[in-house]
Design an enzyme around this catalytic site. Structure first.
Site, mmCIF file in Angstrom:
data_model
loop_
_atom_site.group_PDB
_atom_site.id
_atom_site.type_symbol
_atom_site.label_atom_id
_atom_site.label_comp_id
_atom_site.label_asym_id
_atom_site.label_seq_id
_atom_site.Cartn_x
_atom_site.Cartn_y
_atom_site.Cartn_z
ATOM 1 N N GLU A 307 108.868 63.541 -1.978
ATOM 2 C CA GLU A 307 109.668 62.356 -2.345
ATOM 3 C C GLU A 307 109.634 62.197 -3.877
ATOM 4 O O GLU A 307 109.404 61.117 -4.406
ATOM 5 C CB GLU A 307 109.108 61.106 -1.665
ATOM 6 N N CYS A 325 113.161 52.275 -2.371
ATOM 7 C CA CYS A 325 111.993 51.739 -3.105
ATOM 8 C C CYS A 325 111.953 52.263 -4.539
ATOM 9 O O CYS A 325 111.473 51.564 -5.435
ATOM 10 C CB CYS A 325 110.687 52.132 -2.424
ATOM 11 N N CYS A 401 108.818 51.172 4.413
ATOM 12 C CA CYS A 401 108.561 50.582 3.099
ATOM 13 C C CYS A 401 109.825 49.958 2.502
ATOM 14 O O CYS A 401 109.759 48.932 1.825
ATOM 15 C CB CYS A 401 107.992 51.629 2.153
HETATM 16 O O1 FUB Z 1 103.389 55.496 0.663
HETATM 17 C C1 FUB Z 1 103.940 54.195 0.716
HETATM 18 C C2 FUB Z 1 105.430 54.289 0.646
HETATM 19 O O2 FUB Z 1 105.909 55.016 1.759
HETATM 20 C C3 FUB Z 1 105.965 55.044 -0.541
HETATM 21 O O3 FUB Z 1 106.148 54.299 -1.682
HETATM 22 C C4 FUB Z 1 107.235 55.583 -0.021
HETATM 23 O O4 FUB Z 1 107.760 56.612 -0.797
HETATM 24 C C5 FUB Z 1 106.852 55.999 1.361
HETATM 25 O O5 FUB Z 1 106.249 57.252 1.341
HETATM 26 ZN ZN ZN Z 2 110.671 52.946 0.549
#
Ligand code: FUB
Ligand code: ZN
Length: 622
Positions: A307, A325, A401
């Protein structure tokens, strides 16, 4: 005080639909399908159980923990959303509901202050022992953010006390001579600064600084933790931004959300501690992102692998990540950088990420959410590299998230419109919003997005202020009128009440990409005001990818229908007449066409499962 407008509609959607929906989802009482965020059978996506995990930890129910290490944070972000909503609307039923959830959280906390249901219920012996993945301090960070927001909105400090007890537990275990490392996922760092701002207790600021400085100080920290558990010690330090201390980092590398949450804290620390080296470091990371790694939507994270950020200028439109996010991280980092150094270049990015990469994360009905926000999606053209790219927003995600992150951002939208630095008052954006403190009150009304012209009712209650009206990058000029007379866009106002209007000249824009980006060569995108546009096949006679556009013929067209109030853009185009053979030594044959119909990017995938493109090939003969 609220008014009728673009954001008011969104705030009401959060209040009337989203908060209730998310609450039911987190109780597993919504009749929905939860999707894994990407193709991987091992990802948990059967249910949410976020509130139930807390109930089990509280001893109110029997059962086992379900979900991620950070499942609790869905609940915390929901509370934060509710807190901002309660600042705008009276809603006793919502308050009662939030109080009941806070009651569960309070009971879920261990006697010693620890609170992460994954480790409480599944692996108490591993508390703080696998920090590269545990998210225990990330959980504390979101707990703090929710607690501060709820205390501010309602005066109820129950959750604040819970969060302070967790921080006390963390302080007892981390620091010099104790655990000398940070959580793999940054978040507590920025949250502790919010706790410091609310309580004025410098120990929270110092702890934030400790966590920023300890990251990468001993690059073997995580390896040693794993070795102690008898595990394979390998740790991807780029992914965790732990290859060096943040103050020495020169490139945005690894997991995009982590980088941005780290930068938010770095910017705040530079401000509060007047630290030039920290300021230089965060500015270097910012420049690396906005000059080489950011999509035109303000989205970031070029690859699903980790990611993560990838190399500069590597900006694929269809396999990228662009997590919601991460766009929110861009918005929040830009906001903090502006406070550090008031320069509109930060707000230009804030606005871009807000109205495009962030807003595309939620459907118009408030019940579907994107985790990944592509700039190109061609239905039925699958490769395993696109297993994370979805043509329709899921009802919920196994890793959730993003949904409550977007709702808390929208619920607090007014806070992004203004920055007050002593008696300098900056007005950043032009839609409906409101600000009030003990010295100044600003109410901003407009018919946005129909027009970006605004009327401001401003009352200076005490002292005098310099009001600074931003000229957005996309506007040719801004004209500010005070009681009908044209004035400069920086106005000094003494005590009193004023009516100010702003008017802007702006046209649809054609955007081209830096020649180093191979993915967009001979392509253009379109923008009008803060909105980036896209074409969906559903609006055209032929599939969107067959069109070649004339970048100089653009008309705007007002629409007010089920998709919402918006301008569409109509762009001159021809389409390719496809041949049977895959290859040919003849150039493509182009057919005259009626104009291509483009909609604001954030509205894509709200009507049908269809192809979508932001960057469109140019008709060479145009
Ligand atoms: O790991 C917590 C959250 O979940 C991250 O910020 C996102 O990218 C997802 O992996
Ligand atoms: Zn997210």
């Amino acid at each position: 005080m609220v008014n009728q407008g673009f954001w008011e509609k969104y705030k009401k959607l959060i209040k009337d639909v989203v908060l209730d929906y998310q609450y039911l989802v987190m109780l597993d009482e919504a009749d929905i399908k939860i999707e894994a965020e990407r193709e991987d059978a091992s990802l948990p996506s059967e249910r949410s159980q976020a509130i139930t995990n807390l109930k089990i930890a509280a001893g109110l129910m029997e059962g086992e923990h379900y979900g991620w290490w950070f499942q609790d944070t869905d609940v915390y972000k929901w509370i934060e959303t509710a807190a901002y909503t309660l600042e705008n609307f009276d809603d006793e039923a919502l308050k009662t509901r939030v109080d009941s959830v806070i009651d569960i959280i309070e009971q879920a906390q261990d006697q010693d202050g620890y609170l992460s249901t994954y480790y409480q219920l599944r692996a108490p012996h591993l508390k703080y022992k696998e920090l590269d993945r545990s998210h225990e301090l990330y959980n504390a960070g979101h707990l703090i953010e929710a607690a501060v927001a709820y205390a501010k909105a309602t005066g109820n400090e129950t959750l604040l006390e819970v969060s302070k007890r967790y921080v006390d537990h963390i302080m007892a275990h981390f620091g010099v001579g104790k655990i000398e490392g940070a959580d793999g996922h940054q978040e507590i760092e920025l949250a502790l600064i919010k706790l410091y701002n609310y309580t004025n207790d410098v120990k929270y600021l110092d702890l934030s600084r400790y966590f920023i400085d300890v990251r990468g100080k001993d690059p073997l920290f995580y390896n040693k933790q794993k070795e102690a558990l008898g595990q394979d010690p390998f740790t991807n330090l780029d992914y965790l931004q732990a290859y060096d201390q943040p103050i020495h980092q020169k490139e945005a590398k690894g997991h995009a959300v982590r980088v941005l949450y780290m930068m938010e804290a770095m910017a705040d620390l530079a401000l509060h501690q007047n630290d030039q080296a920290m300021e230089d470091a965060v500015m270097t990371l910012w420049d690396d992102i906005v000059k080489r790694k950011m999509y035109v939507t303000g989205g970031v994270g070029q690859t699903v692998h980790g990611e993560s950020f990838a190399d500069g200028y590597e900006l694929p439109n269809d396999t990228m990540y662009c997590e919601t996010c991460a766009a929110i991280g861009m918005v929040n980092t830009a906001q903090r950088l502006f406070k550090l150094k008031p320069d509109n270049r930060f707000i230009d990015v804030l606005e871009r990420a807000l109205y495009n990469g962030m807003l595309s994360g939620m459907s118009q009905d408030g019940k579907h959410f994107y985790y990944v926000n592509p700039l190109e999606y061609i239905k039925d053209r699958y490769t395993p590299d696109k297993g994370h790219v979805k043509g329709q927003r899921p009802e919920w995600l196994g890793c959730a998230c993003c949904p409550p992150n977007i709702s808390r951002t929208i619920a607090s939208i007014d806070s992004y419109f203004y920055t007050r630095i002593e008696n300098e008052f900056y007005i950043h954006m032009y839609a409906d919003a409101h600000y009030e403190d003990e010295d100044i009150k600003v109410t901003q009304l407009s018919s946005f997005p129909k027009s970006v012209d605004n009327t401001f009712e401003i009352t200076i209650k005490k002292g005098s202020f310099n009001l600074r009206f931003r000229k957005p990058q996309w506007a040719k000029y801004i004209k500010v009128r005070l009681n009908g007379t044209v004035v400069d866009n920086v106005i000094w106002l003494a005590e009193g009440t004023y009516t100010i209007t702003t008017e802007m000249d702006y046209e649809p824009l054609t955007l081209y990409t830096n020649g180093n980006v191979v993915h967009n060569s001979n392509k253009v995108a379109f923008q009008y005001g803060p909105f980036v546009y896209c074409g969906e096949s559903i609006d055209q006679k032929e599939a969107i990818y067959k069109y070649r556009v004339n970048p100089t013929t653009i008309f705007k067209q007002w629409h007010n229908d089920a998709l919402g109030r918006r301008y569409n853009l109509e762009v001159g185009a021809r389409y390719v007449v496809t041949q049977d053979s895959l290859y040919s030594n003849e150039p493509e044959a182009l057919e005259a066409s009626s104009a291509l119909n483009l909609i604001p990017y954030y509205l894509w995938a709200n009507r049908a499962h269809t192809d979508m493109m932001v960057w469109l090939p140019i008709d060479k003969e145009s």
